[in-house]
Design a protein around this motif. Structure first.
Motif, PDB file in Angstrom:
ATOM      1  N   THR A   4      19.186  19.833  39.437  1.00 20.47           N
ATOM      2  CA  THR A   4      20.062  20.546  40.364  1.00 20.47           C
ATOM      3  C   THR A   4      20.120  22.006  39.938  1.00 20.47           C
ATOM      4  O   THR A   4      19.958  22.330  38.756  1.00 20.47           O
ATOM      5  CB  THR A   4      21.494  19.964  40.397  1.00 20.47           C
ATOM      6  OG1 THR A   4      22.037  19.996  39.072  1.00 20.47           O
ATOM      7  CG2 THR A   4      21.504  18.533  40.915  1.00 20.47           C
ATOM      8  N   ASP A   8      23.297  29.849  44.912  1.00 22.71           N
ATOM      9  CA  ASP A   8      22.283  30.057  45.937  1.00 22.71           C
ATOM     10  C   ASP A   8      20.917  30.246  45.292  1.00 22.71           C
ATOM     11  O   ASP A   8      20.803  30.760  44.176  1.00 22.71           O
ATOM     12  CB  ASP A   8      22.613  31.296  46.774  1.00 22.71           C
ATOM     13  CG  ASP A   8      23.880  31.126  47.602  1.00 22.71           C
ATOM     14  OD1 ASP A   8      24.203  29.965  47.943  1.00 22.71           O
ATOM     15  OD2 ASP A   8      24.530  32.144  47.896  1.00 22.71           O
ATOM     16  N   LEU A   9      19.877  29.852  46.018  1.00 25.02           N
ATOM     17  CA  LEU A   9      18.515  30.043  45.524  1.00 25.02           C
ATOM     18  C   LEU A   9      18.068  31.479  45.775  1.00 25.02           C
ATOM     19  O   LEU A   9      18.185  31.980  46.891  1.00 25.02           O
ATOM     20  CB  LEU A   9      17.541  29.113  46.245  1.00 25.02           C
ATOM     21  CG  LEU A   9      17.677  27.631  45.971  1.00 25.02           C
ATOM     22  CD1 LEU A   9      16.617  26.861  46.768  1.00 25.02           C
ATOM     23  CD2 LEU A   9      17.544  27.329  44.496  1.00 25.02           C
ATOM     24  N   GLN A  11      15.356  34.417  46.498  1.00 21.75           N
ATOM     25  CA  GLN A  11      14.159  34.399  47.320  1.00 21.75           C
ATOM     26  C   GLN A  11      12.936  34.096  46.457  1.00 21.75           C
ATOM     27  O   GLN A  11      12.792  34.632  45.362  1.00 21.75           O
ATOM     28  CB  GLN A  11      13.960  35.753  47.996  1.00 21.75           C
ATOM     29  CG  GLN A  11      14.927  36.030  49.114  1.00 21.75           C
ATOM     30  CD  GLN A  11      14.627  37.356  49.760  1.00 21.75           C
ATOM     31  OE1 GLN A  11      14.946  38.386  49.183  1.00 21.75           O
ATOM     32  NE2 GLN A  11      14.017  37.310  50.931  1.00 21.75           N
ATOM     33  N   SER A  30       7.601  29.640  44.265  1.00 16.91           N
ATOM     34  CA  SER A  30       8.661  29.264  43.323  1.00 16.91           C
ATOM     35  C   SER A  30       9.753  30.313  43.330  1.00 16.91           C
ATOM     36  O   SER A  30       9.541  31.468  43.691  1.00 16.91           O
ATOM     37  CB  SER A  30       8.089  29.115  41.912  1.00 16.91           C
ATOM     38  OG  SER A  30       7.592  30.361  41.442  1.00 16.91           O
ATOM     39  N   THR A  31      10.937  29.881  42.909  1.00 15.15           N
ATOM     40  CA  THR A  31      12.082  30.773  42.803  1.00 15.15           C
ATOM     41  C   THR A  31      12.539  30.841  41.352  1.00 15.15           C
ATOM     42  O   THR A  31      12.540  29.828  40.652  1.00 15.15           O
ATOM     43  CB  THR A  31      13.234  30.305  43.732  1.00 15.15           C
ATOM     44  OG1 THR A  31      14.288  31.257  43.670  1.00 15.15           O
ATOM     45  CG2 THR A  31      13.730  28.928  43.397  1.00 15.15           C
ATOM     46  N   MET A  81       9.278  25.552  44.966  1.00 14.62           N
ATOM     47  CA  MET A  81      10.022  25.414  46.218  1.00 14.62           C
ATOM     48  C   MET A  81       9.804  24.048  46.858  1.00 14.62           C
ATOM     49  O   MET A  81      10.718  23.495  47.467  1.00 14.62           O
ATOM     50  CB  MET A  81       9.629  26.529  47.198  1.00 14.62           C
ATOM     51  CG  MET A  81      10.089  27.911  46.755  1.00 14.62           C
ATOM     52  SD  MET A  81      11.874  28.048  46.512  1.00 14.62           S
ATOM     53  CE  MET A  81      12.469  27.783  48.174  1.00 14.62           C
ATOM     54  N   PHE A  84      12.377  20.980  46.175  1.00 14.84           N
ATOM     55  CA  PHE A  84      13.750  20.892  46.688  1.00 14.84           C
ATOM     56  C   PHE A  84      13.821  19.947  47.879  1.00 14.84           C
ATOM     57  O   PHE A  84      12.957  19.975  48.753  1.00 14.84           O
ATOM     58  CB  PHE A  84      14.268  22.273  47.094  1.00 14.84           C
ATOM     59  CG  PHE A  84      14.528  23.185  45.933  1.00 14.84           C
ATOM     60  CD1 PHE A  84      15.690  23.066  45.190  1.00 14.84           C
ATOM     61  CD2 PHE A  84      13.598  24.152  45.580  1.00 14.84           C
ATOM     62  CE1 PHE A  84      15.934  23.899  44.105  1.00 14.84           C
ATOM     63  CE2 PHE A  84      13.827  24.992  44.504  1.00 14.84           C
ATOM     64  CZ  PHE A  84      14.993  24.856  43.766  1.00 14.84           C
ATOM     65  N   ASP A  85      14.871  19.138  47.902  1.00 16.94           N
ATOM     66  CA  ASP A  85      15.157  18.296  49.057  1.00 16.94           C
ATOM     67  C   ASP A  85      16.008  19.104  50.033  1.00 16.94           C
ATOM     68  O   ASP A  85      16.892  19.840  49.619  1.00 16.94           O
ATOM     69  CB  ASP A  85      15.947  17.039  48.645  1.00 16.94           C
ATOM     70  CG  ASP A  85      15.134  16.109  47.765  1.00 16.94           C
ATOM     71  OD1 ASP A  85      13.903  16.070  47.923  1.00 16.94           O
ATOM     72  OD2 ASP A  85      15.735  15.426  46.913  1.00 16.94           O
ATOM     73  N   THR A  88      16.546  25.035  52.062  1.00 16.99           N
ATOM     74  CA  THR A  88      16.748  25.908  50.897  1.00 16.99           C
ATOM     75  C   THR A  88      17.561  27.153  51.249  1.00 16.99           C
ATOM     76  O   THR A  88      18.048  27.823  50.347  1.00 16.99           O
ATOM     77  CB  THR A  88      15.403  26.355  50.311  1.00 16.99           C
ATOM     78  OG1 THR A  88      14.687  27.084  51.307  1.00 16.99           O
ATOM     79  CG2 THR A  88      14.606  25.160  49.819  1.00 16.99           C
ATOM     80  N   ARG A  89      17.663  27.473  52.516  1.00 15.45           N
ATOM     81  CA  ARG A  89      18.421  28.638  52.991  1.00 15.45           C
ATOM     82  C   ARG A  89      17.972  29.944  52.342  1.00 15.45           C
ATOM     83  O   ARG A  89      18.790  30.794  51.969  1.00 15.45           O
ATOM     84  CB  ARG A  89      19.918  28.418  52.803  1.00 15.45           C
ATOM     85  CG  ARG A  89      20.442  27.266  53.641  1.00 15.45           C
ATOM     86  CD  ARG A  89      21.923  27.027  53.419  1.00 15.45           C
ATOM     87  NE  ARG A  89      22.394  25.910  54.199  1.00 15.45           N
ATOM     88  CZ  ARG A  89      22.264  24.629  53.837  1.00 15.45           C
ATOM     89  NH1 ARG A  89      21.685  24.302  52.714  1.00 15.45           N
ATOM     90  NH2 ARG A  89      22.722  23.670  54.617  1.00 15.45           N
ATOM     91  N   THR A  90      16.669  30.080  52.182  1.00 14.27           N
ATOM     92  CA  THR A  90      16.109  31.310  51.638  1.00 14.27           C
ATOM     93  C   THR A  90      14.807  31.612  52.360  1.00 14.27           C
ATOM     94  O   THR A  90      14.398  30.850  53.237  1.00 14.27           O
ATOM     95  CB  THR A  90      15.926  31.210  50.101  1.00 14.27           C
ATOM     96  OG1 THR A  90      15.601  32.499  49.578  1.00 14.27           O
ATOM     97  CG2 THR A  90      14.866  30.207  49.713  1.00 14.27           C
TER      98      THR A  90
END
Length: 115
Positions: A4, A8-9, A11, A30-31, A81, A84-85, A88-90
């Motif tokens: 987890t 926020d992720l 960009q 990747s972030t 990236m 993630f399930d 991602t809102r990015t």
């Protein structure tokens, strides 16, 4: 194994270097997450491959999924990236190492490109 990320992720970058393309099968998105924001459970399924003196790559030893790009000397770790399930809102921040990109695709978005 599960992980987890708190907060926020940031960009993501999309890396087009030959090592990332060979490891992932294409470019690698990747972030960069502060280490303190990442929590991992089931670490017995996490395996590491040292891809250079400065970086190791983490993957799930159960399913083989690429998960992390880790420069241990830094205070952050890059999280794939695709791992993630859900949303991602990015959005993409930039493309890096585009001078090494494969000849079989074009970069068609308007994100900055760094050679």
């Amino acid at each position: 194994m599960r992980f987890t990320v708190s907060g926020d992720l940031p960009q993501p970058d999309i890396c087009h270097c030959s090592m990332c393309r060979k490891q992932s099968g294409h470019c690698f998105a990747s972030t960069d997450i502060p280490r303190i924001s990442l929590s991992i459970s089931g670490e017995d399924s996490l395996s590491w491959y040292r891809s250079s003196e400065k970086v190791r790559r983490g993957f799930c030893s159960t399913c083989g999924s690429t998960l992390f790009w880790d420069p241990p000397a830094r205070d952050w770790i890059a999280v794939a990236m695709g791992a993630f399930d859900g949303p991602t809102r990015t959005s993409v921040k930039m493309h890096i190492h585009v001078g090494e990109k494969g000849d079989y695709y074009e970069i068609v978005d308007h994100s900055p490109q760094h050679w």
